[in-house]
Design a protein around this motif. Sequence first.
Motif, PDB file in Angstrom:
ATOM      1  N   ASN A 112      32.070 -93.117  -6.470  1.00  0.00           N
ATOM      2  CA  ASN A 112      31.244 -92.428  -6.105  1.00  0.00           C
ATOM      3  C   ASN A 112      29.565 -92.719  -6.060  1.00  0.00           C
ATOM      4  N   VAL A 113      29.343 -93.730  -5.052  1.00  0.00           N
ATOM      5  CA  VAL A 113      28.530 -94.009  -4.373  1.00  0.00           C
ATOM      6  C   VAL A 113      27.417 -93.667  -3.197  1.00  0.00           C
ATOM      7  N   THR A 114      25.901 -93.522  -3.940  1.00  0.00           N
ATOM      8  CA  THR A 114      25.492 -92.562  -2.605  1.00  0.00           C
ATOM      9  C   THR A 114      23.978 -93.253  -2.032  1.00  0.00           C
ATOM     10  N   THR A 115      23.611 -92.819  -1.499  1.00  0.00           N
ATOM     11  CA  THR A 115      23.018 -93.647  -0.486  1.00  0.00           C
ATOM     12  C   THR A 115      21.242 -92.502  -0.174  1.00  0.00           C
ATOM     13  N   MET A 116      20.335 -93.099  -1.334  1.00  0.00           N
ATOM     14  CA  MET A 116      19.429 -92.035  -0.524  1.00  0.00           C
ATOM     15  C   MET A 116      18.179 -92.932  -0.191  1.00  0.00           C
ATOM     16  N   ALA A 117      17.311 -92.832   0.787  1.00  0.00           N
ATOM     17  CA  ALA A 117      16.454 -93.513   1.825  1.00  0.00           C
ATOM     18  C   ALA A 117      15.242 -92.642   1.311  1.00  0.00           C
ATOM     19  N   ASP A 118      13.779 -93.446   0.986  1.00  0.00           N
ATOM     20  CA  ASP A 118      12.570 -93.504   0.767  1.00  0.00           C
ATOM     21  C   ASP A 118      12.971 -92.858  -0.277  1.00  0.00           C
ATOM     22  N   PHE A 119      13.972 -92.259  -1.688  1.00  0.00           N
ATOM     23  CA  PHE A 119      14.080 -90.937  -1.996  1.00  0.00           C
ATOM     24  C   PHE A 119      14.276 -89.751  -1.140  1.00  0.00           C
ATOM     25  N   GLN A 120      15.086 -89.982  -0.467  1.00  0.00           N
ATOM     26  CA  GLN A 120      15.331 -88.853   0.757  1.00  0.00           C
ATOM     27  C   GLN A 120      16.379 -89.200   0.560  1.00  0.00           C
ATOM     28  N   GLU A 121      17.488 -87.787   1.454  1.00  0.00           N
ATOM     29  CA  GLU A 121      19.128 -87.683   1.293  1.00  0.00           C
ATOM     30  C   GLU A 121      18.401 -89.313   3.131  1.00  0.00           C
ATOM     31  N   THR A 122      19.104 -89.825   3.423  1.00  0.00           N
ATOM     32  CA  THR A 122      19.310 -90.546   4.683  1.00  0.00           C
ATOM     33  C   THR A 122      19.099 -89.862   5.366  1.00  0.00           C
ATOM     34  N   ARG A 160      18.008 -87.346   6.686  1.00  0.00           N
ATOM     35  CA  ARG A 160      17.215 -86.903   6.843  1.00  0.00           C
ATOM     36  C   ARG A 160      15.578 -88.210   7.631  1.00  0.00           C
ATOM     37  N   GLN A 161      16.112 -89.436   7.073  1.00  0.00           N
ATOM     38  CA  GLN A 161      14.787 -89.844   7.286  1.00  0.00           C
ATOM     39  C   GLN A 161      15.246 -91.337   8.448  1.00  0.00           C
ATOM     40  N   ASP A 162      14.229 -91.451   9.058  1.00  0.00           N
ATOM     41  CA  ASP A 162      14.272 -92.713  10.494  1.00  0.00           C
ATOM     42  C   ASP A 162      13.350 -93.773  10.107  1.00  0.00           C
ATOM     43  N   ASP A 163      14.259 -94.763   9.830  1.00  0.00           N
ATOM     44  CA  ASP A 163      13.422 -96.074   9.396  1.00  0.00           C
ATOM     45  C   ASP A 163      12.980 -96.631   8.323  1.00  0.00           C
ATOM     46  N   PRO A 164      13.643 -95.713   7.205  1.00  0.00           N
ATOM     47  CA  PRO A 164      13.080 -95.568   5.997  1.00  0.00           C
ATOM     48  C   PRO A 164      12.385 -97.698   5.946  1.00  0.00           C
ATOM     49  N   ASP A 165      11.847 -97.778   4.499  1.00  0.00           N
ATOM     50  CA  ASP A 165      11.664 -98.531   3.725  1.00  0.00           C
ATOM     51  C   ASP A 165      12.036 -99.264   3.102  1.00  0.00           C
ATOM     52  N   PHE A 166      12.591 -98.262   2.371  1.00  0.00           N
ATOM     53  CA  PHE A 166      14.084 -98.876   0.926  1.00  0.00           C
ATOM     54  C   PHE A 166      15.155 -97.077   1.155  1.00  0.00           C
ATOM     55  N   PHE A 167      16.199 -98.008   0.355  1.00  0.00           N
ATOM     56  CA  PHE A 167      17.014 -97.089  -0.031  1.00  0.00           C
ATOM     57  C   PHE A 167      17.386 -97.177  -1.129  1.00  0.00           C
ATOM     58  N   ILE A 168      18.026 -96.850  -1.294  1.00  0.00           N
ATOM     59  CA  ILE A 168      18.346 -96.447  -3.464  1.00  0.00           C
ATOM     60  C   ILE A 168      20.019 -95.757  -3.067  1.00  0.00           C
ATOM     61  N   HIS A 169      21.231 -97.153  -4.182  1.00  0.00           N
ATOM     62  CA  HIS A 169      21.744 -96.375  -4.070  1.00  0.00           C
ATOM     63  C   HIS A 169      22.079 -95.996  -5.546  1.00  0.00           C
ATOM     64  N   ILE A 170      22.722 -95.151  -5.600  1.00  0.00           N
ATOM     65  CA  ILE A 170      23.094 -94.476  -7.590  1.00  0.00           C
ATOM     66  C   ILE A 170      25.230 -94.892  -6.889  1.00  0.00           C
TER      67      ILE A 170
END
Length: 275
Positions: A244-254, A256-266
């Motif tokens: 169940n790997v989920t990836t977020m982008a700059d603390f938002q769902e991917t 919803r975010q264009d060209d995020p600085d960071f990805f966060i994998h949970i």
Amino acid sequence: MADAKATAAQLTEQDYGDDPLKVRTTDTYQNEYVQSFVEKWDELIDWDARAESEGDFFIEALRARGAKKVLDVATGTGFHSVRLREAGFEVVSADGSAEMLAMAFENGRKRGHVLRTVLADWRWLNRDVHGKYDAVICLGNSFTHLHSDRDRRKALAEFYAALRHDGVLILDQRNYDMILDDGFKSKHQFYYCGDNVKAEPEYCDDGLARFCYSFPDGSQYHLNMFPLRKEYVTRLMGEVGFQNVTTMADFQETYRQDDPDFFIHIAEKLHPDER
């Protein structure tokens, strides 16, 4: 390894030799975090600005999964370890840099906390860190210090082994896909919030991202990191055993975010009966 750590403790300036772009080994990090760089690290982070930008994202993510005992494997100067302790979590703080851990301990002390610090290389994490944890966090783009596929797999396996069943790994990384494909265009909003401090890539190819960190007093430092692509990281997590790997982008769902600085994998470590 011990000799390298002893040498690093004595260094006052970074030394990449005659050709810095050829320095592409995992052990490089031991000599990159020289004392003078570590002493400036909090200028780059700016604890107050970073706390405001990320809010309670990690606290809420851990609470939502019932985590109480957390292993912070990339403690750095202690920002997340201290925040989690203040939020009521039991935290063990590990890092591969003795200089970073010393600074983290002092930062914790100033805020009324005695951090439980452990010097550990992720590739042999469970040799030095004992017990099982509800969550492992690896933040601050730290996973990109691992320069080989083998080292990354070994580190993830060590993270997995440190978790209880139903535990969770939270790992972040820069958006290297954007840097490799389109060039660097950080919004400087979330992770590095210090005023007049720059953290930008000097060079990037498929095997190296060399970042330059520039401070207001004119000093500059570098980190040689591996430019991890997002899909590679999520696939690797699954191959090691995470579910169940989920990836977020700059603390938002991917999405919803264009060209995020960071990805966060949970990623979750499920009990065999739940898979």
